[in-house]
Design a protein around this motif. Structure first.
Motif, PDB file in Angstrom:
ATOM      1  N   CYS A 138       0.824  -1.211   0.000  1.00 46.37           N
ATOM      2  CA  CYS A 138       0.000   0.000   0.000  1.00 46.37           C
ATOM      3  C   CYS A 138       0.860   1.264   0.000  1.00 46.37           C
ATOM      4  O   CYS A 138       0.548   2.240  -0.694  1.00 46.37           O
ATOM      5  CB  CYS A 138      -0.939  -0.009   1.204  1.00 46.37           C
ATOM      6  SG  CYS A 138      -2.307  -1.177   1.053  1.00 46.37           S
ATOM      7  N   THR A 142       0.514   3.767  -3.130  1.00 55.72           N
ATOM      8  CA  THR A 142      -0.004   5.102  -2.800  1.00 55.72           C
ATOM      9  C   THR A 142       1.029   6.162  -3.136  1.00 55.72           C
ATOM     10  O   THR A 142       0.689   7.245  -3.646  1.00 55.72           O
ATOM     11  CB  THR A 142      -0.387   5.183  -1.314  1.00 55.72           C
ATOM     12  OG1 THR A 142      -1.327   4.150  -1.014  1.00 55.72           O
ATOM     13  CG2 THR A 142      -1.012   6.531  -0.985  1.00 55.72           C
ATOM     14  N   THR A 148      -6.559  10.441  -3.978  1.00 56.27           N
ATOM     15  CA  THR A 148      -7.396  10.168  -2.812  1.00 56.27           C
ATOM     16  C   THR A 148      -8.030   8.783  -2.909  1.00 56.27           C
ATOM     17  O   THR A 148      -8.239   8.126  -1.893  1.00 56.27           O
ATOM     18  CB  THR A 148      -8.489  11.230  -2.673  1.00 56.27           C
ATOM     19  OG1 THR A 148      -9.204  11.360  -3.926  1.00 56.27           O
ATOM     20  CG2 THR A 148      -7.900  12.582  -2.301  1.00 56.27           C
ATOM     21  N   LEU A 151      -5.389   6.333  -1.819  1.00 62.95           N
ATOM     22  CA  LEU A 151      -5.169   6.487  -0.381  1.00 62.95           C
ATOM     23  C   LEU A 151      -6.308   5.844   0.406  1.00 62.95           C
ATOM     24  O   LEU A 151      -6.058   5.134   1.398  1.00 62.95           O
ATOM     25  CB  LEU A 151      -5.057   7.973  -0.034  1.00 62.95           C
ATOM     26  CG  LEU A 151      -4.810   8.309   1.444  1.00 62.95           C
ATOM     27  CD1 LEU A 151      -3.507   7.694   1.934  1.00 62.95           C
ATOM     28  CD2 LEU A 151      -4.803   9.823   1.657  1.00 62.95           C
ATOM     29  N   LEU A 152      -7.549   6.064  -0.031  1.00 57.64           N
ATOM     30  CA  LEU A 152      -8.700   5.450   0.636  1.00 57.64           C
ATOM     31  C   LEU A 152      -8.608   3.925   0.568  1.00 57.64           C
ATOM     32  O   LEU A 152      -8.833   3.231   1.569  1.00 57.64           O
ATOM     33  CB  LEU A 152      -9.988   5.917  -0.033  1.00 57.64           C
ATOM     34  CG  LEU A 152     -11.276   5.212   0.426  1.00 57.64           C
ATOM     35  CD1 LEU A 152     -11.656   5.652   1.831  1.00 57.64           C
ATOM     36  CD2 LEU A 152     -12.426   5.476  -0.538  1.00 57.64           C
ATOM     37  N   SER A 154      -5.929   2.076   0.209  1.00 54.04           N
ATOM     38  CA  SER A 154      -4.822   1.607   1.039  1.00 54.04           C
ATOM     39  C   SER A 154      -5.192   1.625   2.521  1.00 54.04           C
ATOM     40  O   SER A 154      -4.883   0.677   3.254  1.00 54.04           O
ATOM     41  CB  SER A 154      -3.578   2.473   0.798  1.00 54.04           C
ATOM     42  OG  SER A 154      -3.088   2.292  -0.518  1.00 54.04           O
ATOM     43  N   ILE A 155      -5.848   2.690   2.962  1.00 57.57           N
ATOM     44  CA  ILE A 155      -6.260   2.776   4.365  1.00 57.57           C
ATOM     45  C   ILE A 155      -7.216   1.637   4.698  1.00 57.57           C
ATOM     46  O   ILE A 155      -7.104   0.983   5.742  1.00 57.57           O
ATOM     47  CB  ILE A 155      -6.900   4.143   4.656  1.00 57.57           C
ATOM     48  CG1 ILE A 155      -5.847   5.254   4.595  1.00 57.57           C
ATOM     49  CG2 ILE A 155      -7.582   4.132   6.030  1.00 57.57           C
ATOM     50  CD1 ILE A 155      -6.421   6.655   4.696  1.00 57.57           C
ATOM     51  N   VAL A 158      -5.279  -1.717   4.891  1.00 53.78           N
ATOM     52  CA  VAL A 158      -4.438  -1.797   6.089  1.00 53.78           C
ATOM     53  C   VAL A 158      -5.294  -1.995   7.337  1.00 53.78           C
ATOM     54  O   VAL A 158      -4.958  -2.807   8.214  1.00 53.78           O
ATOM     55  CB  VAL A 158      -3.553  -0.538   6.217  1.00 53.78           C
ATOM     56  CG1 VAL A 158      -2.845  -0.511   7.572  1.00 53.78           C
ATOM     57  CG2 VAL A 158      -2.519  -0.496   5.093  1.00 53.78           C
ATOM     58  N   LEU A 159      -6.407  -1.283   7.412  1.00 53.80           N
ATOM     59  CA  LEU A 159      -7.296  -1.447   8.574  1.00 53.80           C
ATOM     60  C   LEU A 159      -7.829  -2.877   8.658  1.00 53.80           C
ATOM     61  O   LEU A 159      -7.922  -3.456   9.751  1.00 53.80           O
ATOM     62  CB  LEU A 159      -8.452  -0.454   8.496  1.00 53.80           C
ATOM     63  CG  LEU A 159      -8.112   1.008   8.779  1.00 53.80           C
ATOM     64  CD1 LEU A 159      -9.343   1.892   8.578  1.00 53.80           C
ATOM     65  CD2 LEU A 159      -7.554   1.181  10.190  1.00 53.80           C
TER      66      LEU A 159
END
Length: 238
Positions: A138, A142, A148, A151-152, A154-155, A158-159
């Motif tokens: 990620c 990214t 964006t 980034l969304l 990837s977040i 990861v979460l």
């Protein structure tokens, strides 16, 4: 009404795909003990693979087709050092993602799928290599794309993997009890921390496995086929 110009519908669609994948993947993992008693380990593995792979393929296609949606937060693709950094990070990420290749016959349900309690090889570096591999992947993508939407995505990934750290430890603890507690005491989630603290030692001979050659071949094939992959997904109107 305040409008967020960069928040395209594709952002929300990807968020929905991520949530759907997380619920299906982690939910089926949680149901494994019960499901294996009812339908057997092989049929459960096939069901798990079909659901997870289909949802993953859908996310990959949608990601490729919408990766530049939204706001461009940064643009570093013209910086000479960035491209090799992204490729090196991507290759390293697959080295951490590799443990699934250790039991390919179980994944395909040719052999009876089992839950394994590893404490060798890359597990000495981190108890959750797939989470670390996903994090590195990620970061690399990214950095390269810088939108964006990416980034969304990837977040969200990861979460989900951070939740998987807790979820996986809980399931292994329930299954193995004190044996897993001992492994947990000798390993860490943060890469190399257990080694630096003296709780673990690298054994380089454990890395001499065909799986690593398979990873190297896969990375090379992916580098060669990457433009074809992007062109192929672009033909899917989604």
């Amino acid at each position: 009404m305040l409008k967020i110009a960069w928040l395209t519908p594709s952002h929300l669609t990807m968020l929905g795909l991520l949530v759907g994948f997380a619920i299906a993947h982690s939910g089926l993992a949680a149901l494994r003990p019960l499901a294996e008693k009812r339908i057997g380990s092989r049929l459960y593995r096939i069901l798990f693979a079909l659901v997870s792979l289909n949802l993953a393929v859908a996310m990959i296609i949608y990601f490729f087709n919408h990766r530049y949606d939204g706001l461009q937060l940064w643009q570093v693709q013209g910086v000479p050092a960035v491209k090799p950094i992204v490729w090196v990070l991507s290759a390293i990420s697959f080295l951490f993602l590799y443990p699934a290749t250790f039991n390919l016959l179980e994944i395909a349900a040719i052999e009876k799928p089992q839950v394994h309690l590893y404490e060798t090889g890359i597990i000495r570096i981190t108890r959750h290599p797939q989470m670390v591999g996903q994090l590195i992947w990620c970061i690399a993508h990214t950095l390269w794309i810088g939108t964006t939407f990416t980034l969304l995505t990837s977040i969200g990934l990861v979460l989900h993997h951070l939740f998987g750290v807790w979820h996986g430890d809980r399931r292994l603890g329930d299954r193995y009890g004190e044996a897993f507690a001992a492994v947990k005491a000798r390993t860490t989630v943060i890469p190399f921390l257990a080694i630096l603290q003296g709780r673990q030692t690298l054994v380089w001979s454990e890395f001499l496995r065909p799986a690593y050659l398979g990873v190297a071949v896969f990375v090379g094939a992916l580098w060669w086929a990457h433009p074809l992959l992007i062109a192929g997904t672009a033909r899917v109107n989604w």
